[in-house]
Structures are given as structure tokens and as C-alpha cells.
Design a protein around this motif. Sequence first.
Motif, mmCIF file in Angstrom:
data_model
loop_
_atom_site.group_PDB
_atom_site.id
_atom_site.type_symbol
_atom_site.label_atom_id
_atom_site.label_comp_id
_atom_site.label_asym_id
_atom_site.label_seq_id
_atom_site.Cartn_x
_atom_site.Cartn_y
_atom_site.Cartn_z
ATOM 1 N N LYS A 75 0.830 -1.214 0.000
ATOM 2 C CA LYS A 75 0.000 0.000 0.000
ATOM 3 C C LYS A 75 0.859 1.257 0.000
ATOM 4 N N LYS A 76 1.883 1.248 0.836
ATOM 5 C CA LYS A 76 2.761 2.420 0.914
ATOM 6 C C LYS A 76 3.531 2.611 -0.384
ATOM 7 N N SER A 79 1.027 4.114 -2.948
ATOM 8 C CA SER A 79 0.733 5.542 -2.711
ATOM 9 C C SER A 79 1.949 6.409 -3.039
ATOM 10 N N ILE A 145 0.760 7.294 4.334
ATOM 11 C CA ILE A 145 -0.079 7.043 3.157
ATOM 12 C C ILE A 145 -1.070 8.190 2.977
#
Length: 209
Positions: A75-76, A79, A145
Motif C-alpha cells: 500500500k505504501k 501511494s 499514506i
Amino acid sequence: CQNEDEKMRGLYIMKLVRSFCTSSSGKEGDPFEHVASILVNISQKEDGRKLLLDPKRGLMKQIIRQFDSPSPLRKKGVSGTIRNCCFEAKNQLQNLLLISEFLWPALLLPVAGNKVYSEEDTSKMPLELGSALSIERELEADPEIRAQVLDAIYLIVLEEAGRRALWSVNGPRILQVGYEYEENPKVMEAFERVGSLVIISRFLLLNSI
């Protein structure tokens, strides 16, 4: 020779993205989650961003879809990659907006708070945003994020067409609600930076009519 180098780089990046987007199953864990960090590094350079944003390759759409992953590292990485690619918004905004149905949920849902939005609000949003905001959700726990997606939104709304695109999905309402839920000072600052730009541009637009 330079052309050959570019082709090789393009093939390497396409292979990386394919590996990254191959979901792993079984007991082997997630052997490709580390690719998230490599993609962030690639997107820090202009030629890397151009390759990732090339609509013929369709790489950004594949990368953004990994934002739903339960892996914090993935996810990081997603983003961070989106944020870096938005530095090309001045010249590549149309390529970014071509993938709006994936881009806006990835940018706006992490900063939307966990409020169930009213039908009045969601009726002004595309289905992929409105349906997600019509139900209870967990807040995005990672402030990095949240700050990264707000930076990306800021880079998009620096362009007039980017501001229009944000208004078209009722983005300012989402930012308004999300700001009420935010407690992290750094993220609040990022909210305020986007908010002031959106409000000032709206004010100038209304006064020019």
C-alpha cells in the motif's frame, strides 16, 4: 543504442509490474511485495514516470489496483508511486485522468474518514467512490499514506483540468469530511494545502463568470 536501452528498461519495468501484480497464494507469503519499494524508486526519475504513465502499457492501472492489498508495504509503495507520478501532472494529466475510476478511489478513500456519507453526497460521486463511502469503513491507519495521497491530489489540482476533475467526483466534500477526522499535524497541513488551493480557485472561477 539509447533506443535499445529504453526498450530494455521498458521491458524490465513491465516485468516488475507483472510480478508485483501477481497475487501470491499458499504458504509462501508475499514474495513480490518488496517490488513496491522498487517502483517508488523508479517513479522518482522522469523517464521512469513516463514509462509508468504510458497509456499503451497500462502499468499505472495495474499498480493502483494493488492499493487494496492487506500488505502495508504494498500500500505504501503504491501511494508513493502515485504521488511521484503526479509530479508529471503538468504534462501528463490526461494520462492520469484516463484511469480516473482507479485513481480517485486510491487517492480519496484513504482520507475520507469513516463516516457513512449521505445519499446527497454520494449521488454526486462515481459508483466506485459512492458505493465505498455508503458503508462503514476502517480508517487508513498509516499517516504517511494519507499524506502521500494528499500530496498527489495537490499536484493534480495545481492544473485547472485537475481541479475540474476533482469537483466532478465531489472530491472537495470528501476532503472536507476527512479533515474533520484527521488528528495528525503533518496530514492536517497537507489537507489545508489542498483545501486552500481548491477554495481559492473556485472563488476566482465564480468571480470571473
